[in-house]
Design an enzyme around this catalytic site. Structure first.
Site, mmCIF file in Angstrom:
data_model
loop_
_atom_site.group_PDB
_atom_site.id
_atom_site.type_symbol
_atom_site.label_atom_id
_atom_site.label_comp_id
_atom_site.label_asym_id
_atom_site.label_seq_id
_atom_site.Cartn_x
_atom_site.Cartn_y
_atom_site.Cartn_z
ATOM 1 N N GLU A 1 -5.218 -8.698 1.070
ATOM 2 C CA GLU A 1 -5.672 -8.195 2.321
ATOM 3 C C GLU A 1 -7.218 -8.289 2.012
ATOM 4 O OE1 GLU A 1 -4.187 -5.167 4.705
ATOM 5 O OE2 GLU A 1 -2.171 -5.709 4.202
ATOM 6 N N GLU B 1 0.845 -1.353 -0.044
ATOM 7 C CA GLU B 1 -0.076 -0.050 0.180
ATOM 8 C C GLU B 1 0.797 1.364 -0.033
ATOM 9 O OE1 GLU B 1 -2.695 -0.206 3.249
ATOM 10 O OE2 GLU B 1 -3.748 -1.869 2.369
HETATM 11 C C1 GBH Z 1 -4.442 -2.076 5.673
HETATM 12 O O1 GBH Z 1 -4.693 -0.783 5.305
HETATM 13 C C2 GBH Z 1 -3.159 -2.574 6.078
HETATM 14 O O2 GBH Z 1 -2.357 -3.084 5.190
HETATM 15 C C3 GBH Z 1 -3.189 -3.236 7.328
HETATM 16 O O3 GBH Z 1 -1.882 -3.133 7.968
HETATM 17 C C4 GBH Z 1 -4.203 -2.916 8.183
HETATM 18 O O4 GBH Z 1 -4.164 -3.341 9.495
HETATM 19 C C5 GBH Z 1 -5.643 -3.183 7.601
HETATM 20 O O5 GBH Z 1 -5.744 -2.331 6.380
HETATM 21 C C6 GBH Z 1 -6.744 -2.758 8.472
HETATM 22 O O6 GBH Z 1 -6.900 -1.276 8.529
HETATM 23 O O7 GBH Z 1 -5.842 6.259 10.450
HETATM 24 O O8 GBH Z 1 -8.239 6.933 10.348
HETATM 25 O O9 GBH Z 1 -7.147 6.392 8.255
HETATM 26 C C7 GBH Z 1 -5.760 -0.265 4.802
HETATM 27 C C8 GBH Z 1 -5.867 1.062 4.963
HETATM 28 C C9 GBH Z 1 -5.149 2.309 6.943
HETATM 29 C C10 GBH Z 1 -7.489 2.151 6.812
HETATM 30 C C11 GBH Z 1 -5.163 2.438 8.550
HETATM 31 C C12 GBH Z 1 -7.405 2.357 8.044
HETATM 32 C C13 GBH Z 1 -6.754 3.406 10.204
HETATM 33 C C14 GBH Z 1 -7.823 4.616 10.084
HETATM 34 N N1 GBH Z 1 -6.153 1.387 6.499
HETATM 35 N N2 GBH Z 1 -6.350 3.299 8.560
HETATM 36 S S1 GBH Z 1 -7.199 6.035 9.852
#
Ligand code: GBH
Length: 471
Positions: free
Chosen positions: A364, A172
């Site tokens: 994922e 990502e």
């Molecule tokens: C994935 O990212 C990641 O690859 C993985 O590590 C993560 O655990 C999983 O998704 C679940 O989130 O800081 O308010 O944006 C997907 C994108 C990045 C979306 C982190 C959620 C946290 C909320 N994600 N984000 S915010």
């Protein structure tokens, strides 16, 4: 949830890779053990206000010490494929020089442990944990970091490249650039659009350099990059919403897909870079140097797709970004994300039609729910069972419609450190009781076990029938 969720056999090839996924920083802990150096996340979690409840990942689920038991559990559940990531700072504590032998020994044991249990590992080189020493020298906005990553990849190819057939360069890039350097949500928590744009290009360059390093040393392995691909649609049929959606699609998806799969930043992407005063023309001294796009677009063997969100976009002059984003209903998850499996099918079809005919892996996909053990000691997570049943079927729907999907990895094997949300968001098929660190498979883990068994058992029956017919 009136749908019958008894797993049945999907119309997919018998060797379709059904797996689970994790990332090093989210599960390993042991941040100061085994010669590991600090990463930008170790720094970030210590800054006040960054992480929900100020939690850290110093221990998280202690996978560094419990990996053998964790792999045993994975094998008991009959899970045939496991996507994991390597901690750059564990392998190369300052991001330069020889690999740390203790780090190499840890990952060799882990990967050999997968093979010993009949689990195929899919290995990601970078899932966001940049060595702090490299951030101190500028981090991803600095071009040098991409060269450091190329060197790290070469060393990893030599030391560990014999232990997995599938390698993913970067997880990502959109999160490692924009969320990290522009939106301040992830380490290092900066808020500078120009830095983020530079980081985006350098992450893609790092992907290309790692690809070349592996090709030279391990010609037989299969390589790809994983992008986060949101399903984005306009909230209405107004021209304003359509325009807002096009811009969001450029920022989230196309910046990363076009250079890798089309070999250039297209005109629309160039216009968005231009808004930050950056040209994407290849020059001798600008952000994009002569030859970069050839490196970035060198052929890969598969495309990784992480998919979580199904977003409606409306133009909103009141908001600072000019857009308002909502999730398509139903949104049963604690992140308010959707349970709408057609979005995964649509994203897979879009990638295969617009960007690349390569084999696709859903590296994922998953959701978070407030699920806890009940008085019977079980963890009932019917919403996740519903979600998994729908999204696994979406893979078969995408294949039926023409996408070459080869695998699906549920996020995540275990509840773990969910970045800025700490331990408040549980994505695991396996529950972790944080005080004791005990693992308790949730109902969804047993559902996935039975689902996977149904794919193989039926596939075996089909083979027997074919063999009988051949006789
Ligand atoms: C994935 O990212 C990641 O690859 C993985 O590590 C993560 O655990 C999983 O998704 C679940 O989130 O800081 O308010 O944006 C997907 C994108 C990045 C979306 C982190 C959620 C946290 C909320 N994600 N984000 S915010």
């Amino acid at each position: 949830t009136t749908r019958d969720l008894t797993p049945d056999r999907l119309d997919l090839p018998a060797d379709f890779a059904w797996g689970v996924a994790t990332a090093a920083y989210q599960i390993e802990g042991a941040v100061a053990e085994g010669g590991r150096g600090p990463s930008i996340w170790d720094t970030f979690v210590r800054e006040p206000g960054r992480i929900f409840h100020g939690e850290t990942a110093d221990v998280t689920v202690d996978h560094y010490h419990r990996w053998a038991d964790d792999l045993d559990l994975m094998a008991e559940l009959g899970i045939p494929a496991y996507r994991l990531s390597l901690s750059w700072a564990r392998l190369q504590p300052t991001g330069r020089g020889a690999l740390n032998p203790e780090g190499v020994a840890f990952y060799r044991a882990l990967l050999e442990g997968c093979h010993a249990r009949g689990i195929q590992p899919y290995v990601t080189l970078y899932h966001w944990d940049l060595p702090q020493a490299l951030q101190d020298e500028g981090g991803w906005p600095a071009r040098e970091t991409a060269y450091r990553f190329g060197e790290y990849a070469a060393l990893v190819a030599d030391a560990l490249g014999d232990l997995a057939e599938h390698w993913i360069t970067i997880n990502e890039p959109v999160c490692a650039s924009f969320l990290s350097y522009s939106w301040g949500m992830q380490a290092p928590g900066h808020t500078d659009d120009t830095e983020a744009t530079r980081a985006a290009h350098h992450l893609l360059l790092a992907h290309g350099l790692a690809l070349a390093a592996f090709r030279e040393r391990r010609p037989a392995v299969k390589l790809g990059i994983t992008n986060l691909i949101s399903n984005l649609n306009p909230a209405s049929d107004s021209e304003a919403d359509a325009a807002a959606t096009r811009i969001a699609d450029i920022r989230f998806n196309r910046i990363f897909l076009e250079p890798v799969y089309h070999g250039s930043y297209g005109e629309d992407v160039a216009r968005v870079f231009g808004m930050h005063g950056i040209t994407v023309d290849e020059t001798d001294d600008g952000l994009v140097r002569r030859g970069d796009l050839a490196v970035i677009s060198a052929p890969t063997d598969f495309a990784g797709v992480n998919h979580y969100t199904n977003t409606l976009i409306a133009a909103d002059p009141e908001s600072p970004t000019g857009t308002r984003m909502t999730q398509v209903e139903p949104t049963p998850t604690t992140f308010d994300w959707s349970d709408t499996p057609d979005a995964l099918r649509d994203v897979l079809l879009r990638v295969s039609r617009e960007f690349t005919p390569l084999p696709l892996y859903v590296t994922e996909n998953g959701a978070t729910f407030a699920d806890y053990p009940t008085h019977d000691g079980r963890v009932h997570d019917p919403e996740r069972v519903h979600y998994l049943a729908g999204y696994t079927r979406a893979c078969a729907d995408a294949v039926a419609a023409g996408a070459d999907v080869r695998g699906y990895f549920a996020w995540s094997f275990l509840d773990n450190f969910e970045w800025s949300w700490g331990y408040s968001m549980r994505f695991g098929l396996v529950y972790v009781d944080y005080p004791s660190l005990a693992r308790i498979p949730k109902d969804s883990a047993y559902w996935y076990r039975d689902f996977i068994a149904a794919q193989t058992a039926e596939a075996d029956k089909a083979r027997v029938t074919d063999a009988a017919a051949a006789v």
